[in-house]
Design a protein around this motif. Sequence first.
Motif, mmCIF file in Angstrom:
data_model
loop_
_atom_site.group_PDB
_atom_site.id
_atom_site.type_symbol
_atom_site.label_atom_id
_atom_site.label_comp_id
_atom_site.label_asym_id
_atom_site.label_seq_id
_atom_site.Cartn_x
_atom_site.Cartn_y
_atom_site.Cartn_z
ATOM 1 N N THR A 56 7.395 18.033 -30.666
ATOM 2 C CA THR A 56 7.492 19.266 -29.880
ATOM 3 C C THR A 56 7.339 20.523 -30.735
ATOM 4 O O THR A 56 7.586 21.636 -30.240
ATOM 5 C CB THR A 56 8.842 19.320 -29.137
ATOM 6 N N SER A 88 4.512 14.852 -23.595
ATOM 7 C CA SER A 88 5.850 15.355 -23.279
ATOM 8 C C SER A 88 6.642 14.336 -22.457
ATOM 9 O O SER A 88 7.867 14.221 -22.604
ATOM 10 C CB SER A 88 5.757 16.681 -22.508
ATOM 11 N N SER A 120 15.820 18.928 -23.447
ATOM 12 C CA SER A 120 14.507 19.542 -23.276
ATOM 13 C C SER A 120 14.601 21.064 -23.251
ATOM 14 O O SER A 120 13.799 21.763 -23.888
ATOM 15 C CB SER A 120 13.861 19.036 -21.980
ATOM 16 N N GLU A 124 12.850 23.775 -25.780
ATOM 17 C CA GLU A 124 11.986 24.858 -25.315
ATOM 18 C C GLU A 124 12.514 26.220 -25.757
ATOM 19 O O GLU A 124 11.734 27.106 -26.120
ATOM 20 C CB GLU A 124 11.855 24.801 -23.793
ATOM 21 N N ASP A 141 6.900 21.459 -19.491
ATOM 22 C CA ASP A 141 7.399 20.540 -20.510
ATOM 23 C C ASP A 141 8.792 20.032 -20.150
ATOM 24 O O ASP A 141 9.093 18.841 -20.319
ATOM 25 C CB ASP A 141 7.445 21.236 -21.877
ATOM 26 N N ASN A 145 9.515 16.180 -19.619
ATOM 27 C CA ASN A 145 10.547 15.558 -20.454
ATOM 28 C C ASN A 145 11.607 14.875 -19.588
ATOM 29 O O ASN A 145 12.050 13.753 -19.890
ATOM 30 C CB ASN A 145 11.233 16.604 -21.334
#
Length: 220
Positions: A56, A88, A120, A124, A141, A145
């Motif tokens: 990631t 992802s 997740s 992010e 994403d 995820n």
Amino acid sequence: MSDFTVLCVNTFAAYIGVVPFLVILQIFCLKYKLPKRHQFGLYLYALAICLIVMATDTPSLYQLNFYPQFNFIPFYQFTDNFSHYIKSFLIFVPFGLLLPTLWKQFQPIKFTIFYGFLFSVLIELSQIFCLETTAITDVTDVIMNTFGTIAGYFIFFQIRHMHFMKRMCLSPKDTRRKNLSKWEVYLYFFIPWLVTFILTPFISNSLWNVIWNYALGMPV
């Protein structure tokens, strides 16, 4: 060189740095007499964390740069970034499988989904501090995820009664193991993240130098 190869090498570099800390942890946990299969599963769990962090583009200590980029529109340009979103999804499947496999408190699906979602979101948010154009904080994403976590859980649900799954789960029979089960999952989460944040860039650079110099015959 393919993106998959780069991911494998970088994940291996991260894991090299993590394993010594895991060994020390398990030495300290000898008094709990943990099942061997559970101990083996902890190494797999730490490997899954390393894979996710490296896949990631989570920033390291030496790459921090406040450059926020956001996408709050679900599945925006999904077809253009199809391979990225599939990745992802896939990288969170082992995570969703291992949580209920190793810890009984995550066997209710809602807790596994919540933890996967929270992990997740944390990733992010960390990407706000990535180098320019390296990563973007993307709601898609988070969705993919979370779907990957759910898929991993359903794999666990299908195989949970198989012989090799026995004694993988830390099912506490005394107070000490019960207390251990509460913090073990988080300890084995934050140690790989911290190591990749601080040490992995050095290990990765050394490993790539070896690959270029000896495996490919291309001195850096």
